[in-house]
Design an enzyme around this catalytic site. Structure first.
Site, PDB file in Angstrom:
ATOM      1  N   SER A 129       0.817  -1.214   0.000  1.00  0.00           N
ATOM      2  CA  SER A 129       0.000   0.000   0.000  1.00  0.00           C
ATOM      3  C   SER A 129       0.851   1.265   0.000  1.00  0.00           C
ATOM      4  O   SER A 129       0.439   2.295  -0.534  1.00  0.00           O
ATOM      5  CB  SER A 129      -0.972   0.003   1.182  1.00  0.00           C
ATOM      6  OG  SER A 129      -0.277  -0.201   2.391  1.00  0.00           O
ATOM      7  N   HIS A 180       0.914   4.865   4.118  1.00  0.00           N
ATOM      8  CA  HIS A 180       0.126   5.467   3.042  1.00  0.00           C
ATOM      9  C   HIS A 180       0.549   6.915   2.811  1.00  0.00           C
ATOM     10  O   HIS A 180       0.837   7.319   1.679  1.00  0.00           O
ATOM     11  CB  HIS A 180      -1.368   5.422   3.389  1.00  0.00           C
ATOM     12  CG  HIS A 180      -1.932   4.043   3.464  1.00  0.00           C
ATOM     13  ND1 HIS A 180      -3.258   3.809   3.753  1.00  0.00           N
ATOM     14  CD2 HIS A 180      -1.362   2.824   3.279  1.00  0.00           C
ATOM     15  CE1 HIS A 180      -3.477   2.508   3.747  1.00  0.00           C
ATOM     16  NE2 HIS A 180      -2.338   1.889   3.469  1.00  0.00           N
TER      17      HIS A 180
END
Length: 206
Positions: A129, A180
């Site tokens: 991610s 992220h």
């Protein structure tokens, strides 16, 4: 013919190889044990701050981005990676895309590690991610650079997609949001670096 071209635009060689590596690693580890078990994932290269800093296992900053906690985690990341990464590989070419992918992987892990140490919320972390959000950051730079549009991505559509992705991360439990945000920032910076290098190369040729 048009539909086939639309499908093929997401099939770029380096990006597909990265996606396949993630998938193969998941299958192998799932055969060997339980990919939802934190200790098992730690033993096979997931990121853990003290292992990196105290034991000098810096490779975990990269290997962790090829590991996933369960099938849903893998599939969610690969769908986004294949869709977003294809734009960037077409734009930057194979070599620069490889650099972008690896830098975003390590950068996301570094920010995640720093955040864990700051908050003392230490956990085993893994997943692509950080790379995916690095792709988001690099695409955001391209959209802004091209006055609000890059290929079929408009600025409004892209910002909405980015906001939803960030919201889903912060709303869900057990998600490494620092990776992220770190990946997003690193990807945007890499987009700016590639742009500066392209301008420098043009100036040298002139």
């Amino acid at each position: 013919m048009a539909n086939r071209m639309e499908e093929n635009r997401y099939i770029t060689p380096v990006n597909i190889v990265f996606a396949l590596i993630n998938a193969v690693v998941y299958v192998v580890l799932e055969i060997m044990g339980d990919t939802t078990d934190a200790l098992f994932m730690y033993n096979h290269g997931a990121m853990y701050p003290y292992a990196v800093l105290q034991d000098g296992e810096w490779y975990r900053l990269l290997t962790s981005s090829f590991l996933h906690f369960g099938l849903a985690h893998l599939v969610n990341n690969l769908i986004l990676l294949i869709c977003l990464g294809s734009y960037l590989e077409r734009r930057y070419g194979k070599a620069r895309y490889i650099i972008l992918y690896l830098v975003c992987a390590v950068g996301g892990s570094l920010v995640s590690m720093r955040h864990m140490l700051y908050t003392q919320d230490i956990a085993v972390s893994a997943g692509a991610s950080g790379v995916v959000f690095g792709m988001v950051g690099a695409l955001l730079f391209l959209v802004l650079q091209n006055k609000g549009r890059f290929e079929d991505l408009s600025l409004r559509r892209f910002l909405l997609m980015m906001a939803l992705a960030l919201y889903n991360g912060f709303a869900a439990a057990g998600v490494d949001n620092a990776a992220h945000v770190g990946g997003l920032i690193v990807g945007f910076v890499m987009g700016a670096v590639f742009f500066a290098l392209e301008k420098l190369a043009q100036a040298v040729r002139c």
